[in-house]
Design a protein around this motif. Structure first.
Motif, PDB file in Angstrom:
ATOM      1  N   ALA A  31       0.842  -1.197   0.000  1.00 51.57           N
ATOM      2  CA  ALA A  31       0.000   0.000   0.000  1.00 51.57           C
ATOM      3  C   ALA A  31       0.876   1.246   0.000  1.00 51.57           C
ATOM      4  O   ALA A  31       1.880   1.319   0.704  1.00 51.57           O
ATOM      5  N   GLU A  32       0.468   2.198  -0.825  1.00 51.49           N
ATOM      6  CA  GLU A  32       1.236   3.430  -0.922  1.00 51.49           C
ATOM      7  C   GLU A  32       1.138   4.209   0.377  1.00 51.49           C
ATOM      8  O   GLU A  32       0.073   4.317   0.973  1.00 51.49           O
ATOM      9  N   SER A  33       2.248   4.761   0.802  1.00 51.86           N
ATOM     10  CA  SER A  33       2.213   5.620   1.975  1.00 51.86           C
ATOM     11  C   SER A  33       2.206   7.068   1.493  1.00 51.86           C
ATOM     12  O   SER A  33       2.460   7.348   0.330  1.00 51.86           O
ATOM     13  N   HIS A  34       1.870   7.945   2.382  1.00 53.60           N
ATOM     14  CA  HIS A  34       1.819   9.359   2.034  1.00 53.60           C
ATOM     15  C   HIS A  34       2.356  10.169   3.200  1.00 53.60           C
ATOM     16  O   HIS A  34       2.704   9.619   4.244  1.00 53.60           O
ATOM     17  N   GLU A  35       2.418  11.432   2.999  1.00 54.58           N
ATOM     18  CA  GLU A  35       2.883  12.325   4.055  1.00 54.58           C
ATOM     19  C   GLU A  35       1.985  12.161   5.282  1.00 54.58           C
ATOM     20  O   GLU A  35       0.807  11.834   5.144  1.00 54.58           O
ATOM     21  N   PRO A  36       2.521  12.409   6.479  1.00 56.58           N
ATOM     22  CA  PRO A  36       1.668  12.354   7.674  1.00 56.58           C
ATOM     23  C   PRO A  36       0.559  13.407   7.585  1.00 56.58           C
ATOM     24  O   PRO A  36       0.705  14.427   6.920  1.00 56.58           O
ATOM     25  N   TYR A  37      -0.531  13.135   8.260  1.00 56.08           N
ATOM     26  CA  TYR A  37      -1.617  14.113   8.298  1.00 56.08           C
ATOM     27  C   TYR A  37      -1.150  15.367   9.034  1.00 56.08           C
ATOM     28  O   TYR A  37      -0.389  15.288   9.995  1.00 56.08           O
ATOM     29  N   THR A  38      -1.626  16.513   8.547  1.00 54.48           N
ATOM     30  CA  THR A  38      -1.171  17.785   9.105  1.00 54.48           C
ATOM     31  C   THR A  38      -1.840  18.115  10.424  1.00 54.48           C
ATOM     32  O   THR A  38      -1.349  18.959  11.159  1.00 54.48           O
ATOM     33  N   GLN A  39      -2.961  17.447  10.723  1.00 53.39           N
ATOM     34  CA  GLN A  39      -3.665  17.728  11.973  1.00 53.39           C
ATOM     35  C   GLN A  39      -3.631  16.508  12.876  1.00 53.39           C
ATOM     36  O   GLN A  39      -3.918  15.402  12.441  1.00 53.39           O
ATOM     37  N   ASN A  40      -3.295  16.750  14.114  1.00 53.32           N
ATOM     38  CA  ASN A  40      -3.296  15.694  15.116  1.00 53.32           C
ATOM     39  C   ASN A  40      -3.498  16.343  16.471  1.00 53.32           C
ATOM     40  O   ASN A  40      -2.576  16.460  17.257  1.00 53.32           O
ATOM     41  N   TYR A  41      -4.742  16.748  16.729  1.00 55.12           N
ATOM     42  CA  TYR A  41      -5.035  17.474  17.960  1.00 55.12           C
ATOM     43  C   TYR A  41      -5.008  16.567  19.180  1.00 55.12           C
ATOM     44  O   TYR A  41      -4.711  16.995  20.290  1.00 55.12           O
ATOM     45  N   SER A  42      -5.326  15.293  18.999  1.00 55.11           N
ATOM     46  CA  SER A  42      -5.455  14.367  20.123  1.00 55.11           C
ATOM     47  C   SER A  42      -4.109  13.756  20.486  1.00 55.11           C
ATOM     48  O   SER A  42      -3.276  13.504  19.632  1.00 55.11           O
ATOM     49  N   ALA A  43      -3.940  13.476  21.772  1.00 58.42           N
ATOM     50  CA  ALA A  43      -2.734  12.805  22.239  1.00 58.42           C
ATOM     51  C   ALA A  43      -2.838  11.286  22.063  1.00 58.42           C
ATOM     52  O   ALA A  43      -1.845  10.584  22.260  1.00 58.42           O
ATOM     53  N   LEU A  44      -4.009  10.788  21.675  1.00 58.72           N
ATOM     54  CA  LEU A  44      -4.180   9.348  21.461  1.00 58.72           C
ATOM     55  C   LEU A  44      -3.299   8.877  20.318  1.00 58.72           C
ATOM     56  O   LEU A  44      -3.269   9.485  19.259  1.00 58.72           O
ATOM     57  N   THR A  45      -2.601   7.784  20.533  1.00 58.10           N
ATOM     58  CA  THR A  45      -1.832   7.170  19.458  1.00 58.10           C
ATOM     59  C   THR A  45      -2.536   5.917  18.946  1.00 58.10           C
ATOM     60  O   THR A  45      -2.324   5.520  17.810  1.00 58.10           O
ATOM     61  N   THR A  46      -3.355   5.318  19.795  1.00 52.08           N
ATOM     62  CA  THR A  46      -4.153   4.162  19.418  1.00 52.08           C
ATOM     63  C   THR A  46      -5.583   4.400  19.866  1.00 52.08           C
ATOM     64  O   THR A  46      -5.823   4.791  21.017  1.00 52.08           O
TER      65      THR A  46
END
Length: 172
Positions: A31-46
């Motif tokens: 599967a092709e990967s892409h740049e990380p998402y620009t928004q990550n407001y939550s501290a949740l990783t899982t």
């Protein structure tokens, strides 16, 4: 000198070239990967898995080898309703709704009746899922991989829409 070396080691050169072709074609299957998402407001990783009733679990609904969208919303929330309307108006609405699962912070099925059939809706009557995610506002969007890892997150109408548009650009 170079021609002599090539003739002597031709089978080695061919083997290296074949290996390069095989590696290239195998990596094309991943599967092709892409740049990380620009928004990550939550501290949740899982993300937190939750019961959908009986033996069904949310993580069982995650599409394998694909990114998934988890939207927390409420029918009584004007920003949530506006977000859903704005999604419907996008050319990429189908890409967003393809792997969309929603958690409605409503009290009864009658409250979400207007969206029945639009997308999967889990009714979080006791707010247990909302609290498990540590949320403070809706709408809130999470982009998850098939293992439940959080790839991006946003809260509020504008940021959620921007994240969903970014998701669509990566997943059309």
């Amino acid at each position: 000198m170079c021609k002599k070396w090539l003739r002597k080691n031709a089978s080695f050169v061919v083997a290296v070239l074949l290996l390069g072709v095989l590696v290239g074609s195998v990596t094309g299957c991943v599967a092709e990967s892409h740049e990380p998402y620009t928004q990550n407001y939550s501290a949740l990783t899982t993300a937190t898995d939750f019961s959908l009733g009986g033996e069904d679990r949310y993580f069982d609904k995650l599409q394998k080898d694909e990114e998934n969208v988890l939207l927390f919303w409420g029918s009584w929330c004007p920003h949530c309703e506006s977000l859903i309307e704005r999604i419907d108006q996008l050319d990429s609405a189908d890409a967003i709704k393809k792997n969309l699962f929603t958690v409605a912070e409503d009290e009864s099925l009658d409250d979400v009746e207007g969206h029945k059939g639009d997308f999967p809706i889990y009714l979080d009557q006791d707010k247990s899922v909302y609290e498990a995610y540590g949320l403070e506002h809706i709408p809130t969007v999470f982009i998850l991989n098939d293992q439940g890892e959080v790839l991006g997150s946003a809260q509020g109408e504008e940021d959620s829409l921007a994240l969903l548009q970014e998701y669509a650009s990566y997943n059309q």
